[in-house]
Enzyme design. Structure first.
Site, PDB file in Angstrom:
ATOM      1  CB  SER B 139     -72.466 -80.420 -18.969  1.00  0.00           C
ATOM      2  OG  SER B 139     -71.473 -79.584 -19.507  1.00  0.00           O
ATOM      3  CB  CYS B 140     -72.161 -78.824 -14.121  1.00  0.00           C
ATOM      4  SG  CYS B 140     -70.811 -79.994 -14.404  1.00  0.00           S
ATOM      5  CG  HIS B 194     -65.560 -77.394 -20.792  1.00  0.00           C
ATOM      6  ND1 HIS B 194     -64.291 -77.922 -20.605  1.00  0.00           N
ATOM      7  CD2 HIS B 194     -66.386 -78.116 -20.007  1.00  0.00           C
ATOM      8  CE1 HIS B 194     -64.353 -78.911 -19.734  1.00  0.00           C
ATOM      9  NE2 HIS B 194     -65.598 -79.056 -19.339  1.00  0.00           N
ATOM     10  CG  HIS B 220     -66.621 -78.579 -12.030  1.00  0.00           C
ATOM     11  ND1 HIS B 220     -65.841 -79.676 -12.294  1.00  0.00           N
ATOM     12  CD2 HIS B 220     -67.891 -78.965 -12.317  1.00  0.00           C
ATOM     13  CE1 HIS B 220     -66.613 -80.676 -12.724  1.00  0.00           C
ATOM     14  NE2 HIS B 220     -67.854 -80.264 -12.738  1.00  0.00           N
TER      15      HIS B 220
END
Lengths: 341, 341
Positions: B139-140, B194, B220
């Site tokens: 993911s980002c 994360h 973010h």
């Protein structure tokens, strides 16, 4: 009874004035306000004597039908302590006048440290303010950092602190401030001023801080990592924080409170203005790894410095030599029970 | 020419499809969309073949006058690779169908790591995806963390990483998400996912992450601290980041860009949809203290994974054995020039 005056009736000033009213060993002689607006009318409704900065201002109040007791000079003649809660930087302009009237002086964190003989936090250096002419209560974020550092330091000397400060963009009433939709580096250049400001109270600490501002009005949030010299278990840290004054532990899983909106919503049901002068530590976020303790904490920017403003008055006079006793008196009077349920 | 299909045409899917169109060694056979809305019409306007998941969906499209090429099964018959960009968790449901058609499969970070043979980042483990049946582009936020870790690790082995992730509340189009006025611990319990997700790509790294969500939609922001084994000067770090692919250094003092709104505003003048697939590192925030490097970085959640989705196709086929060459091709085609001026 110590006679107290408060110059400025904004976010901090009004809270300090109302907190003084609740103390058994203090009397509020009056507050100084520049504009005869709704807050002046609210002060009058509470029976608080309102003063204006100058004769010109007095006339403004009279024109709008708000009764005033006189000018700031009149107030300064009848107090032992003046709490300066004027906008940041203005305290410096008033300082000479305060000196002239030989009153003890409390300034806020928006002023430079040099304005006062000592920068102050009740849990860290109450003793250093005893009998002084002037003290500066450090700002909200600095107060939050000092609370956690000095609380833990009393049990295990803190060797190093790192903090990421996630600031609220503006107070609820500051309609012209931002950001509205951005995460702003505040400041872009590391470190932020908070590290330096913490050191005005505890110069021995090794600390780095960085900060961003985000679009919310309720509270600041910090992620803090503290390296301690004596290893503590997670349960030790929880026990320490549970026993410490002015620190509220919130367990997200048990309470359903997962952020600043939840804290404020719970407080709205219990407390005037939903003030949370306690430092809120999120228990779930607490992590202990080797000699490092890390956690998220939330700071209610409008009210966290209020108890410190009361304690510092007792230290300056000096009215109470023992910080623990002053803290107990203040917290009992302000009903700081460390919980929102 | 590798024949590519994209299942899902939302935030990621449409960007990957348009990126495929720009690659010299790939052709976009078509995209799969569930609803005949404005985005379907935009795809048609660009000459993209639109497919629908099922025969029922095909009829929906026909009823609203949008020409479709057939069903997902029809698309799968004529592609070498399917990029799954369906909502998180749905890829797992589609996986068996993809297997049936014996196509190579790219999944997104919203799926569990187990869905694919390898979790992927171009700068970290391109080689591990070579010739595989399936890969998952993380993911980002994870991509942003991996970019900085693997970039620095190539010059000085990274021993430990700590990151505070300040997440945007929602993408611009997600009108039902929040928070609107809160700083939410996301999750309340440390660590956030994360750290674990970074380890799906580089299991050797020691990393802890925590996260909050804040009311903004643009990007973010991370505060990252990396302990490295070979001391680097601040100027070394700047030189490394300047030379690295997909990392954009922004100097706040020189550019006036101090946060995510500034990045997006500058990008709006230059780039379609103001996409910033580069990881943005704020140069002013960069701090080197002993063996620790710390910095603020910003991640454009909508576009950062797009170049990785292109590279991973080249790795799976395999069309290109050298990661550097694939990255160069991708970045040239997408005009990633690492600056907004």
């Amino acid at each position: 009874m110590v006679r107290v005056g408060v110059n400025g009736y904004g976010t901090i000033g009004k809270r300090v004035a109302l907190a003084v009213l609740k103390q058994e060993d203090m009397s509020l002689v009056g507050i100084v306000k520049k504009t005869p607006d709704y807050a002046a009318l609210q002060a009058r409704r509470l029976g608080i004597n309102v003063y204006a900065p100058t004769e010109d201002d007095v006339r403004k109040f009279e024109d709008s039908g708000v009764k005033v007791g006189g000018t700031l000079r009149d107030l300064l003649e009848s107090v032992d302590v003046i709490v300066d809660a004027t906008p940041g930087g203005m305290g410096e302009q008033y300082r000479k006048l305060y000196d002239q009237f030989k009153v003890k002086q409390v300034f806020q964190g928006g002023e430079k440290p040099e304005i006062a003989e000592v920068s102050f936090n009740s849990l860290c250096n109450y003793g250093e303010a005893l009998g002084r002419r002037s003290a500066r209560v450090v700002s909200c974020n600095t107060t939050g950092l000092l609370r956690i550092i000095c609380t833990l330091n009393a049990h295990s000397p803190v060797e190093k602190v790192r903090a990421v400060v996630i600031r609220r963009a503006a107070d609820p009433k500051e309609v012209k401030r931002g950001p509205v939709n951005s995460i702003e580096l505040d400041p872009p250049k590391a470190p932020s001023h908070h590290a330096k400001d913490v050191k005005t109270v505890i110069p021995w600490v090794k600390i780095t801080t960085v900060a961003v501002a985000v679009p919310t009005t309720l509270m600041h949030v910090h992620h803090v990592t503290l390296k301690v010299s004596k290893k503590l278990a997670k349960s030790d840290v929880i026990a320490i924080l549970e026993a410490a004054p002015r620190v509220m532990l919130i367990n997200a899983e048990r309470t359903g409170i997962t952020g600043t909106a939840g804290i404020v919503e719970a407080s709205r049901d219990l407390r005037p203005r939903y003030d949370v002068p306690e430092l809120v530590v999120f228990e779930d976020s607490l992590n202990v790894e080797d000699d490092e303790i890390s956690l998220f904490q939330a700071v209610h920017q409008e009210s966290i410095v209020v108890p410190e403003n009361i304690d510092v008055i007792r230290a300056l006079i000096p009215l109470e030599l023992d910080p623990t006793k002053s803290i107990e008196k203040t917290d009992r009077a302000l009903e700081l029970n460390k919980k929102l349920w």
